[in-house]
Design a protein around this motif. Structure first.
Motif, mmCIF file in Angstrom:
data_model
loop_
_atom_site.group_PDB
_atom_site.id
_atom_site.type_symbol
_atom_site.label_atom_id
_atom_site.label_comp_id
_atom_site.label_asym_id
_atom_site.label_seq_id
_atom_site.Cartn_x
_atom_site.Cartn_y
_atom_site.Cartn_z
ATOM 1 N N GLY A 114 0.815 -1.211 0.000
ATOM 2 C CA GLY A 114 0.000 0.000 0.000
ATOM 3 C C GLY A 114 0.848 1.260 0.000
ATOM 4 N N ILE A 115 1.897 1.260 0.809
ATOM 5 C CA ILE A 115 2.794 2.423 0.850
ATOM 6 C C ILE A 115 3.518 2.577 -0.480
ATOM 7 N N ALA A 116 3.950 1.459 -1.068
ATOM 8 C CA ALA A 116 4.622 1.530 -2.371
ATOM 9 C C ALA A 116 3.679 2.055 -3.453
ATOM 10 N N MET A 117 2.435 1.576 -3.472
ATOM 11 C CA MET A 117 1.475 2.044 -4.472
ATOM 12 C C MET A 117 1.134 3.511 -4.262
ATOM 13 N N LEU A 118 1.079 3.923 -3.013
ATOM 14 C CA LEU A 118 0.834 5.327 -2.703
ATOM 15 C C LEU A 118 1.987 6.195 -3.196
ATOM 16 N N LEU A 119 3.206 5.788 -2.912
ATOM 17 C CA LEU A 119 4.373 6.559 -3.358
ATOM 18 C C LEU A 119 4.497 6.579 -4.875
ATOM 19 N N PHE A 120 4.324 5.429 -5.520
ATOM 20 C CA PHE A 120 4.397 5.393 -6.986
ATOM 21 C C PHE A 120 3.341 6.294 -7.601
ATOM 22 N N GLY A 121 2.141 6.281 -7.026
ATOM 23 C CA GLY A 121 1.075 7.121 -7.556
ATOM 24 C C GLY A 121 1.366 8.595 -7.408
ATOM 25 N N VAL A 122 1.846 9.001 -6.228
ATOM 26 C CA VAL A 122 2.146 10.418 -5.986
ATOM 27 C C VAL A 122 3.275 10.885 -6.884
ATOM 28 N N VAL A 123 4.309 10.059 -7.012
ATOM 29 C CA VAL A 123 5.465 10.438 -7.835
ATOM 30 C C VAL A 123 5.081 10.538 -9.315
ATOM 31 N N THR A 124 4.150 9.711 -9.761
ATOM 32 C CA THR A 124 3.767 9.716 -11.174
ATOM 33 C C THR A 124 2.698 10.759 -11.480
ATOM 34 N N LEU A 125 2.028 11.266 -10.473
ATOM 35 C CA LEU A 125 0.997 12.283 -10.705
ATOM 36 C C LEU A 125 1.565 13.554 -11.332
ATOM 37 N N VAL A 126 2.691 14.014 -10.832
ATOM 38 C CA VAL A 126 3.264 15.282 -11.306
ATOM 39 C C VAL A 126 3.640 15.216 -12.793
ATOM 40 N N PRO A 127 4.388 14.182 -13.251
ATOM 41 C CA PRO A 127 4.704 14.149 -14.686
ATOM 42 C C PRO A 127 3.475 14.017 -15.577
ATOM 43 N N SER A 128 2.458 13.281 -15.125
ATOM 44 C CA SER A 128 1.267 13.153 -15.970
ATOM 45 C C SER A 128 0.503 14.476 -16.045
ATOM 46 N N TRP A 129 0.532 15.263 -14.985
ATOM 47 C CA TRP A 129 -0.109 16.578 -15.011
ATOM 48 C C TRP A 129 0.659 17.520 -15.935
#
Length: 148
Positions: free
Chosen positions: A94-109
């Motif tokens: 869960g922590i890994a998926m949370l971190l991967f999601g947060v880190v990938t949000l910025v480039p996709s935006w």
């Protein structure tokens, strides 16, 4: 010569994180709540979904679907086994998926890929809720029952 508009493709990292988050989410839900619902149906006590425990539901291994032989060759044994394993490791995953999601949000935006951004935002929020649920008393009871 004219310029041809090419369809905009989402970055591979964003798509990979979305699909990984989604696949692990489905596996977690099957391995935890799917097994819990099967146990509640098998025991005839649907209220036990809100209070999971050995005294009401019995051993979680008994509630797994008994379709076909209980052997290594049965694919259902593998599917439910892997899903239960993922449910056991909800904290690090869960922590890994949370971190991967947060880190990938910025480039996709920044790329302007709103579809991938929206999917990442929803799935990352769902993983945050699952982490918060896992540390709650209900999540502790569920985890304790699953680990028995």
């Amino acid at each position: 010569m004219t310029d041809v508009d090419r369809p905009h493709r989402a970055p591979a990292a964003g798509r990979a994180v979305v699909w990984t988050q989604f696949a692990l989410l489905v596996a977690y839900l099957i391995g935890s709540f799917g097994v819990l619902i099967l146990a509640a149906v098998r025991s005839g006590d649907p209220a036990a979904i809100l209070h999971p425990g050995l005294e009401r539901l019995g051993d979680p291994k008994e509630s797994l679907p008994g379709l076909g032989p209980d052997s290594v060759a049965n694919p259902l044994v593998w599917i439910f086994g892997v899903c239960r394993l993922i449910a056991w490791f909800v904290y690090p995953l869960g922590i890994a998926m949370l971190l991967f999601g947060v880190v990938t949000l910025v480039p996709s935006w920044r790329r302007g890929d709103r579809r991938t951004f929206a999917r990442l935002a929803v799935l990352t929020t769902v993983w945050l809720v699952l982490i918060l649920l896992a540390v709650s008393p209900y999540g502790q009871d569920l985890m304790g029952w699953l680990l028995d």
